[in-house]
Write an enzyme that holds these catalytic residues in place. Structure first.
Site, short mmCIF file in Angstrom:
data_model
loop_
_atom_site.label_atom_id
_atom_site.label_comp_id
_atom_site.label_asym_id
_atom_site.label_seq_id
_atom_site.Cartn_x
_atom_site.Cartn_y
_atom_site.Cartn_z
CG HIS A 138 -0.55 0.40 2.48
ND1 HIS A 138 -0.83 -0.60 3.60
CD2 HIS A 138 0.43 1.10 2.88
CE1 HIS A 138 -0.44 0.02 4.74
NE2 HIS A 138 0.62 0.82 4.44
CD GLU A 143 -4.31 -1.63 3.26
OE1 GLU A 143 -3.41 -1.89 2.42
OE2 GLU A 143 -4.16 -1.59 4.49
C1 GLP Z 1 1.45 3.15 7.23
C2 GLP Z 1 1.12 4.15 6.36
C3 GLP Z 1 1.89 4.38 5.09
C4 GLP Z 1 3.21 3.85 5.39
C5 GLP Z 1 3.45 2.68 5.59
C6 GLP Z 1 4.71 2.03 6.15
O1 GLP Z 1 0.24 2.15 7.33
N1 GLP Z 1 -0.18 4.63 6.07
O2 GLP Z 1 1.65 5.79 4.70
O3 GLP Z 1 4.11 4.31 4.37
O4 GLP Z 1 2.45 2.08 6.84
O5 GLP Z 1 4.94 2.45 7.33
P1 GLP Z 1 6.40 2.15 7.68
O6 GLP Z 1 7.56 3.04 7.22
O7 GLP Z 1 6.32 2.22 9.37
O8 GLP Z 1 6.95 0.64 7.43
#
Ligand code: GLP
Length: 237
Positions: A138, A143
């Site tokens: 995503h 999603e």
């Molecule tokens: C979250 C956010 C995203 C983000 C992703 C990855 O759910 N909604 O915008 O890019 O997860 O997060 P992380 O960088 O903590 O792995």
């Protein structure tokens, strides 16, 4: 698409911050699309450093964030508004009135989503969009599904997303099941996109997104259609 593999999270963060700071230097009133999660924390730390040493002036910058959990108030420690204030906005000279994060408490979410898209359009779109990527591919909270959704909308979070994000909450039960997310149109209309990802657990989905079919089953694959994307990856977190 430019793909950069770096040897450390610090280097990844510096490179992403350099691109953003470069855009601000070139256009002091530019519009930044911003992301949350673990990935951009280092980038924001670098941007704060650049502000503090006089390299970057955010006084005329406007920002729009990708997403927000439905039901979380701005002062909830896991809300994305709270995250942005603590990890960036409170430590730079940005005018908070020029920072937007979707309203997780909007009473009429459909009206709110329309208004969010209209606001982004009224700014002339996004100059640089920073993105992370979820373990399910995503971007924002777009999603995997049967179609790409153009506008800002309310998304049902995947089980894998709820699981991944539960690390920030006391328990899995506390993770909201829905979120407001910018849709693909605002993201793809950004003039420049920077996607950052780190850790072995992102490698496969990233390869799929960059080299597999363009499909809503892997939402980040849509970035293959954009003319100016830089992907920065480090297997170290
Ligand atoms: C979250 C956010 C995203 C983000 C992703 C990855 O759910 N909604 O915008 O890019 O997860 O997060 P992380 O960088 O903590 O792995």
């Amino acid at each position: 698409m430019k793909v950069v593999i770096t040897e450390s999270y610090e280097k990844l963060s510096r490179m992403a911050a350099d691109i953003i700071a470069g855009a601000v230097k070139e256009k002091p009133d530019c519009v930044l699309g911003l992301a949350t999660g673990s990935s951009p924390v280092g980038t924001y730390r670098e941007l704060i450093r650049k502000y503090k040493n006089g390299e970057t002036d955010f006084s005329r910058v406007k920002t729009v964030n990708l997403d927000e959990y439905v039901g979380l108030a701005p002062d909830h420690p896991q809300s994305y508004r709270y995250f942005m204030d603590r990890n960036l906005f409170d430590s730079i000279n940005i005018d908070k009135a020029n920072t937007r994060v979707p309203d997780g408490l909007a009473a009429d979410t459909a009206a709110f989503c329309e208004e969010y898209d209209a606001y982004i359009a009224s700014l002339g779109g996004i100059d640089v969009q920073l993105l992370g990527i979820g373990v399910d591919g995503h971007i924002g909270f777009n999603e995997p599904g049967d179609c790409f959704i153009a506008g800002t909308h309310v998304a049902e979070l995947d089980d894998s997303t709820i699981e991944a994000n539960s690390r920030f909450f006391e328990s899995r039960r506390d993770v909201p099941r829905t979120a407001i997310t910018m849709g693909m149109k605002s993201i793809l209309c950004a003039k420049k996109i920077v996607l950052i990802a780190s850790g072995e657990n992102k490698k496969n989905v990233l390869l799929e997104a960059l080299h597999g079919d363009v499909t809503p089953k892997v939402p980040a694959s849509v970035l293959q259609l954009h003319p100016d994307v830089t992907v920065i990856y480090s297997d170290k977190i």
